[in-house]
Scaffold this motif. Structure first.
Motif, PDB file in Angstrom:
ATOM      1  N   SER A 108     -36.963   6.605  -4.074  1.00  0.00           N
ATOM      2  CA  SER A 108     -36.634   5.381  -3.219  1.00  0.00           C
ATOM      3  C   SER A 108     -36.448   4.191  -3.921  1.00  0.00           C
ATOM      4  O   SER A 108     -35.418   3.327  -3.726  1.00  0.00           O
ATOM      5  N   SER A 109     -37.266   3.889  -4.875  1.00  0.00           N
ATOM      6  CA  SER A 109     -37.036   2.597  -5.717  1.00  0.00           C
ATOM      7  C   SER A 109     -35.817   2.712  -6.570  1.00  0.00           C
ATOM      8  O   SER A 109     -35.235   1.729  -6.806  1.00  0.00           O
ATOM      9  N   LEU A 110     -35.392   3.890  -7.315  1.00  0.00           N
ATOM     10  CA  LEU A 110     -34.152   3.941  -7.947  1.00  0.00           C
ATOM     11  C   LEU A 110     -33.004   3.542  -6.993  1.00  0.00           C
ATOM     12  O   LEU A 110     -32.279   2.780  -7.503  1.00  0.00           O
ATOM     13  N   ILE A 111     -32.883   3.954  -5.806  1.00  0.00           N
ATOM     14  CA  ILE A 111     -31.830   3.880  -5.174  1.00  0.00           C
ATOM     15  C   ILE A 111     -31.741   2.417  -4.432  1.00  0.00           C
ATOM     16  O   ILE A 111     -30.700   1.678  -4.556  1.00  0.00           O
ATOM     17  N   SER A 112     -32.975   1.959  -4.172  1.00  0.00           N
ATOM     18  CA  SER A 112     -32.886   0.567  -3.547  1.00  0.00           C
ATOM     19  C   SER A 112     -32.454  -0.512  -4.747  1.00  0.00           C
ATOM     20  O   SER A 112     -32.110  -1.526  -4.379  1.00  0.00           O
ATOM     21  N   SER A 113     -32.980  -0.353  -5.982  1.00  0.00           N
ATOM     22  CA  SER A 113     -32.724  -1.231  -6.967  1.00  0.00           C
ATOM     23  C   SER A 113     -31.183  -1.356  -7.094  1.00  0.00           C
ATOM     24  O   SER A 113     -30.760  -2.143  -7.565  1.00  0.00           O
ATOM     25  N   VAL A 169     -19.185  -5.279   7.520  1.00  0.00           N
ATOM     26  CA  VAL A 169     -19.479  -3.872   7.364  1.00  0.00           C
ATOM     27  C   VAL A 169     -20.305  -4.218   6.017  1.00  0.00           C
ATOM     28  O   VAL A 169     -21.373  -3.293   5.832  1.00  0.00           O
ATOM     29  N   SER A 170     -20.089  -4.773   4.963  1.00  0.00           N
ATOM     30  CA  SER A 170     -20.764  -4.946   3.800  1.00  0.00           C
ATOM     31  C   SER A 170     -22.321  -5.549   4.206  1.00  0.00           C
ATOM     32  O   SER A 170     -23.218  -4.932   3.636  1.00  0.00           O
ATOM     33  N   VAL A 171     -22.508  -6.282   5.111  1.00  0.00           N
ATOM     34  CA  VAL A 171     -23.906  -6.543   5.164  1.00  0.00           C
ATOM     35  C   VAL A 171     -24.508  -5.498   6.043  1.00  0.00           C
ATOM     36  O   VAL A 171     -25.775  -5.435   5.434  1.00  0.00           O
ATOM     37  N   VAL A 172     -23.900  -4.998   6.736  1.00  0.00           N
ATOM     38  CA  VAL A 172     -24.534  -3.652   7.450  1.00  0.00           C
ATOM     39  C   VAL A 172     -25.061  -2.515   6.410  1.00  0.00           C
ATOM     40  O   VAL A 172     -26.007  -2.039   6.517  1.00  0.00           O
ATOM     41  N   VAL A 173     -23.897  -2.291   5.856  1.00  0.00           N
ATOM     42  CA  VAL A 173     -24.125  -1.176   4.655  1.00  0.00           C
ATOM     43  C   VAL A 173     -25.324  -1.577   3.832  1.00  0.00           C
ATOM     44  O   VAL A 173     -26.352  -0.694   3.577  1.00  0.00           O
ATOM     45  N   ILE A 174     -25.288  -2.809   3.406  1.00  0.00           N
ATOM     46  CA  ILE A 174     -26.635  -3.328   2.251  1.00  0.00           C
ATOM     47  C   ILE A 174     -27.794  -3.275   3.087  1.00  0.00           C
ATOM     48  O   ILE A 174     -28.903  -2.766   2.625  1.00  0.00           O
ATOM     49  N   ALA A 175     -27.719  -3.865   4.334  1.00  0.00           N
ATOM     50  CA  ALA A 175     -28.937  -3.990   4.924  1.00  0.00           C
ATOM     51  C   ALA A 175     -29.673  -2.611   5.405  1.00  0.00           C
ATOM     52  O   ALA A 175     -30.899  -2.742   4.958  1.00  0.00           O
ATOM     53  N   VAL A 176     -28.983  -1.722   6.094  1.00  0.00           N
ATOM     54  CA  VAL A 176     -29.385  -0.430   6.395  1.00  0.00           C
ATOM     55  C   VAL A 176     -29.915   0.428   5.144  1.00  0.00           C
ATOM     56  O   VAL A 176     -31.078   0.919   5.088  1.00  0.00           O
ATOM     57  N   SER A 177     -29.161   0.652   4.072  1.00  0.00           N
ATOM     58  CA  SER A 177     -29.223   1.473   3.122  1.00  0.00           C
ATOM     59  C   SER A 177     -30.496   0.703   2.012  1.00  0.00           C
ATOM     60  O   SER A 177     -31.336   1.441   1.611  1.00  0.00           O
ATOM     61  N   TYR A 178     -30.575  -0.718   1.915  1.00  0.00           N
ATOM     62  CA  TYR A 178     -31.677  -1.309   1.205  1.00  0.00           C
ATOM     63  C   TYR A 178     -32.858  -1.265   1.790  1.00  0.00           C
ATOM     64  O   TYR A 178     -33.901  -0.844   1.637  1.00  0.00           O
ATOM     65  N   GLY A 179     -33.051  -1.390   3.283  1.00  0.00           N
ATOM     66  CA  GLY A 179     -34.012  -1.454   4.193  1.00  0.00           C
ATOM     67  C   GLY A 179     -34.640  -0.132   4.254  1.00  0.00           C
ATOM     68  O   GLY A 179     -35.755   0.056   3.981  1.00  0.00           O
ATOM     69  N   PHE A 180     -33.759   1.072   4.250  1.00  0.00           N
ATOM     70  CA  PHE A 180     -34.213   2.522   4.351  1.00  0.00           C
ATOM     71  C   PHE A 180     -34.882   2.864   3.254  1.00  0.00           C
ATOM     72  O   PHE A 180     -36.324   3.209   3.290  1.00  0.00           O
ATOM     73  N   PHE A 181     -34.448   2.516   1.902  1.00  0.00           N
ATOM     74  CA  PHE A 181     -35.025   3.121   0.641  1.00  0.00           C
ATOM     75  C   PHE A 181     -36.194   2.081   0.105  1.00  0.00           C
ATOM     76  O   PHE A 181     -37.138   2.795  -0.403  1.00  0.00           O
TER      77      PHE A 181
END
Length: 474
Positions: free
Chosen positions: A349-354, A367-379
């Motif tokens: 999780s830390s590897l992907i979120s970094s 779109v970029s905000v949604v992708v960044i927010a969802v992916s970073y929030g999840f990991f």
């Protein structure tokens, strides 16, 4: 056989071994559990002063831990509400960062305003040294009552701050609320270990998800209250009233189960043991670095979205999107860790979120905000959910769990204190977004490397323990 074990596993002489068995007997009498009994054969192979790895022990259900019942799950719900009102409210500071920067504290720089949120986060995490020790000594109820009362008080005081009153806001929100929430943060996690052992990782993930749910709902509420008809003062009062009611319910639900320690846990002893635990040291250093990236996105995402002209309505929900992903990630992390292990879940999780932090350089559209927010929030949610379970796995004595979690969070608070202001300095008043993104991503990646070292140390320790057990005939 004893001679062979000493030659290959470097155990203390027989006198030290007998001394350890006597101490082990005292622990079994004080805390009779299957887990302790199962640790005995493995621990005998190690010096009493060494730090073992309890994650190597078979985590089967111990009869002394109820694992079910109204009191146990009521405690989980109460701790969930504490996180909802505490760290969940703090995680919504991005709303205040945006509002202060553009409306309420226009004479202050983004870096200066970020100090309010960073000091708040620093105090929440660093006070775990005090609150964790008090939990071990049996002072759970006083800590919770004092912390909850102070949190309500300082939130109402924040509503009295005037436009341009930087130090009024800094004292009430940055210092006051930070101290109050810091007194309840670690105890809300440590109390879960009184009721659960086999399901501890899952229940702690549920408690951690309370902060994510708060991070989802508080930004929506605060954006609509503060920027709506109520304004700043009445909007903050309304949120303070909601938190007061939920904190009261939480205090009525939570119950301790294990008796306090007959002697206070010595932080000197815990620090001495921890200083010889390479895996624990790597975890603490990695957390401090990872917090830099975590608070950069949490504090600046809404401001970044607003200044890129993506619309106020959408920007108001950018943090909600981020923390919605974090909520799912925290719950998922608890489930996934049951299959792949807590360290593997933590490192992945830390590897992907970094890596996602670097994507902030390309933020320019909805779109970029949604992708960044969802992916970073999840990991990143998976990382946060696994902090307490991971430290618990690295702690050989259950009586030291509160102290070790407090120490780890105190060290990680250095990153939360310095990360947002430094990122604000890179940002400058001209809002050059790629500089803080590269800085935060690089530091968080360094933290991930430390987590990898932690995992390597655990694997070496597991392999060595297995070899020693075979040679000793265990």
């Amino acid at each position: 056989m004893v001679v062979s074990t000493e030659r290959h596993c470097h155990v203390k002489p027989p006198s030290g071994l007998l001394n350890f068995i006597f101490k082990l007997h005292r622990r079994i009498v004080s805390f009779p559990s299957d887990e302790t009994a199962k640790q005995a054969p493995e621990s005998v192979l190690q010096p009493v002063t060494s730090v073992g790895n309890s994650s190597l022990v078979d985590p089967s259900d111990a009869p002394d831990f109820p694992e079910r019942g109204f009191t146990a799950w009521g405690t989980v719900l109460g701790a969930f509400l504490i996180q909802f009102c505490g760290f969940g409210y703090t995680s919504a500071y991005g709303v205040f960062q945006d509002f202060y920067t553009q409306t309420y504290l226009t004479n202050s720089t983004p870096s200066a305003i970020a100090w309010i949120g960073s000091v708040n986060g620093f105090l929440i995490l660093s006070l775990g040294l005090v609150s964790g020790r008090m939990v071990d000594r049996g002072a759970f109820y006083p800590m919770m009552k004092i912390g909850c009362l102070l949190q309500c008080l300082f939130l109402f005081m924040l509503s009295l701050a005037k436009p341009g009153g930087y130090y009024q806001i800094f004292l009430s929100q940055g210092i006051g609320c930070g101290i109050a929430i810091g007194l309840t943060n670690v105890p809300s996690f440590a109390i879960v270990s009184h009721h659960f052992q086999r399901r501890r990782a899952v229940t702690m993930a549920i408690v951690s998800a309370g902060a994510s749910l708060g991070s989802i709902l508080h930004p929506v509420m605060l954006n609509n209250l503060i920027n709506g008809r109520l304004g700043f003062a009445n909007g903050v009062r309304a949120s303070a009233g909601l938190n007061s009611g939920l904190l009261l319910i939480a205090n009525l639900l939570m119950r301790t189960r294990l008796p306090p320690q007959p002697q206070a846990v010595s932080y000197t002893r815990v620090l001495q043991n921890s200083s010889r635990d390479g895996a624990y040291i790597c975890t603490c250093v990695g957390l401090a670095a990872f917090e830099v990236g975590f608070f950069f996105i949490a504090i600046y995402l809404q401001l970044d979205s607003t200044l890129h002209g993506l619309g106020q309505g959408f920007s108001f929900y950018s943090l909600t999107t981020l923390h919605s992903g974090s909520f799912i990630g925290r719950l998922t992390g608890g489930v996934v860790s049951a299959y792949v292990g807590i360290p593997n879940t933590f490192v992945g999780s830390s590897l992907i979120s970094s890596a996602v932090i670097f994507a902030m350089v390309g933020l320019h559209s909805v779109v970029s905000v949604v992708v960044i927010a969802v992916s970073y929030g999840f990991f990143s949610g998976g990382v946060v959910a696994m902090i307490s379970p991971l430290v618990s796995c690295l702690t050989p004595e259950i009586s030291h769990i509160g102290a070790r979690i407090g120490i780890a969070l105190a060290i990680s608070s250095i990153g939360s204190l310095l990360g947002a202001p430094i990122c604000g300095a890179f940002l400058t008043s001209h809002y050059i977004w790629w500089k803080p993104a590269i800085f935060a991503g690089s530091v968080a990646t360094g933290g991930t490397i430390m987590f990898v070292f932690m995992q390597v140390i655990l694997k070496i320790r597991r392999k060595t323990s297995s070899v020693c057990s075979k040679e000793a005939g265990v």
